[in-house]
Design a protein around this motif. Sequence first.
Motif, PDB file in Angstrom:
ATOM      1  N   UNK A   1       0.867  -1.180   0.000  1.00  0.00           N
ATOM      2  CA  UNK A   1       0.000   0.000   0.000  1.00  0.00           C
ATOM      3  C   UNK A   1       0.907   1.233   0.000  1.00  0.00           C
ATOM      4  N   UNK A   2       0.727   2.093  -0.974  1.00  0.00           N
ATOM      5  CA  UNK A   2       1.468   3.348  -0.999  1.00  0.00           C
ATOM      6  C   UNK A   2       0.470   4.494  -0.884  1.00  0.00           C
ATOM      7  N   UNK A   3       0.773   5.457  -0.043  1.00  0.00           N
ATOM      8  CA  UNK A   3      -0.152   6.557   0.213  1.00  0.00           C
ATOM      9  C   UNK A   3       0.540   7.904   0.019  1.00  0.00           C
ATOM     10  N   UNK A   4      -0.253   8.911  -0.285  1.00  0.00           N
ATOM     11  CA  UNK A   4       0.258  10.281  -0.371  1.00  0.00           C
ATOM     12  C   UNK A   4      -0.781  11.223   0.218  1.00  0.00           C
ATOM     13  N   UNK A   5      -0.310  12.151   1.016  1.00  0.00           N
ATOM     14  CA  UNK A   5      -1.195  13.121   1.661  1.00  0.00           C
ATOM     15  C   UNK A   5      -1.498  14.243   0.676  1.00  0.00           C
ATOM     16  N   UNK A   6      -2.784  14.415   0.336  1.00  0.00           N
ATOM     17  CA  UNK A   6      -3.194  15.413  -0.644  1.00  0.00           C
ATOM     18  C   UNK A   6      -3.566  16.751  -0.013  1.00  0.00           C
ATOM     19  N   UNK A   7      -4.151  16.690   1.174  1.00  0.00           N
ATOM     20  CA  UNK A   7      -4.569  17.911   1.867  1.00  0.00           C
ATOM     21  C   UNK A   7      -4.621  17.622   3.360  1.00  0.00           C
ATOM     22  N   UNK A   8      -4.327  18.635   4.159  1.00  0.00           N
ATOM     23  CA  UNK A   8      -4.323  18.450   5.605  1.00  0.00           C
ATOM     24  C   UNK A   8      -4.811  19.717   6.300  1.00  0.00           C
ATOM     25  N   UNK A   9      -5.823  19.551   7.134  1.00  0.00           N
ATOM     26  CA  UNK A   9      -6.317  20.646   7.953  1.00  0.00           C
ATOM     27  C   UNK A   9      -6.088  20.304   9.415  1.00  0.00           C
TER      28      UNK A   9
ATOM     29  N   UNK B   1      -4.556   9.874  -0.841  1.00  0.00           N
ATOM     30  CA  UNK B   1      -4.670   8.990  -1.999  1.00  0.00           C
ATOM     31  C   UNK B   1      -3.872   7.726  -1.719  1.00  0.00           C
ATOM     32  N   UNK B   2      -4.384   6.584  -2.183  1.00  0.00           N
ATOM     33  CA  UNK B   2      -3.719   5.318  -1.909  1.00  0.00           C
ATOM     34  C   UNK B   2      -3.746   4.404  -3.133  1.00  0.00           C
ATOM     35  N   UNK B   3      -2.655   3.686  -3.308  1.00  0.00           N
ATOM     36  CA  UNK B   3      -2.565   2.625  -4.321  1.00  0.00           C
ATOM     37  C   UNK B   3      -2.382   1.317  -3.578  1.00  0.00           C
ATOM     38  N   UNK B   4      -3.239   0.343  -3.874  1.00  0.00           N
ATOM     39  CA  UNK B   4      -3.217  -0.939  -3.164  1.00  0.00           C
ATOM     40  C   UNK B   4      -2.939  -2.075  -4.150  1.00  0.00           C
ATOM     41  N   UNK B   5      -1.850  -2.789  -3.909  1.00  0.00           N
ATOM     42  CA  UNK B   5      -1.512  -3.959  -4.718  1.00  0.00           C
ATOM     43  C   UNK B   5      -1.935  -5.208  -3.957  1.00  0.00           C
ATOM     44  N   UNK B   6      -2.664  -6.091  -4.632  1.00  0.00           N
ATOM     45  CA  UNK B   6      -3.242  -7.266  -3.995  1.00  0.00           C
ATOM     46  C   UNK B   6      -2.909  -8.547  -4.742  1.00  0.00           C
ATOM     47  N   UNK B   7      -2.887  -9.648  -4.013  1.00  0.00           N
ATOM     48  CA  UNK B   7      -2.960 -10.968  -4.611  1.00  0.00           C
ATOM     49  C   UNK B   7      -4.308 -11.535  -4.186  1.00  0.00           C
ATOM     50  N   UNK B   8      -5.176 -11.794  -5.156  1.00  0.00           N
ATOM     51  CA  UNK B   8      -6.535 -12.230  -4.861  1.00  0.00           C
ATOM     52  C   UNK B   8      -6.583 -13.690  -4.440  1.00  0.00           C
ATOM     53  N   UNK B   9      -7.751 -14.097  -4.003  1.00  0.00           N
ATOM     54  CA  UNK B   9      -7.932 -15.453  -3.492  1.00  0.00           C
ATOM     55  C   UNK B   9      -7.559 -16.512  -4.525  1.00  0.00           C
ATOM     56  N   UNK B  10      -7.779 -16.207  -5.826  1.00  0.00           N
ATOM     57  CA  UNK B  10      -7.449 -17.179  -6.866  1.00  0.00           C
ATOM     58  C   UNK B  10      -5.979 -17.125  -7.274  1.00  0.00           C
TER      59      UNK B  10
END
Length: 220
Positions: A55-63, A70-79
């Motif tokens: 999982x890679x994340x980036x902070x777009x806005x902060x108050x 924003x996040x990118x998620x790499x997965x290996x599925x059940x199959x």
Amino acid sequence: MQHVMAMPPRNTVEVYLSALASGDRERAKSVSTGRAAEAAGKLEGKNLAARVDEISTSLQALGRDWARVKATVELTLKDGTADVGWYELDVMKEAGGWKVISLREDAPDLSGWDLVGGSSKDVVAAREVFAGYLDALAAGKWDEAVKYLAGPARKSIEASRDVLSKGKIIGRVDDLQSKLVWAKGKEMIVEFSYKADAKAVELTAELYHTPQGWRITALR
């Protein structure tokens, strides 16, 4: 494991998405509220068994008490096949710490200059993936075709399978050509041209490099 109170927004997002992917309803609910908690609650009884590879994340806005990540998620599925997803999440700071309040599907960030270009090895790999996808479609092997896809492209073909499988999608493919048009990190765009039943076809493919190799995420 970090205590929820101590988690900054990005860590909270990572915990939430990991829990969602693996079907850990209680863990996902512990770091979410509102609609995001409702989404986590719907996991009960589902045996997702997806493994989160990265999982890679980036902070777009902060108050003061709010953040957008924003996040990118790499997965290996059940199959055993690879998948990837892009998301935008809103996180709110409450008495109990940072909590995810909303989750939206997002698109990959295909931005920035590409002055160097990807390697010829990657273009060859992309061509092999696309050729395998076309061959599987031509043979009507839907389960095989899906293995070459990830993200939006995979979701689209799975949603359309019942309709598409009733007719012939493509015929014989000849003279497949590929040209790299953009590359950055784990993403690239390749232009393909070929002949299908003697008709010229041109399209552009977006690809993402998963732990199992390049996968097509969009075809335009």
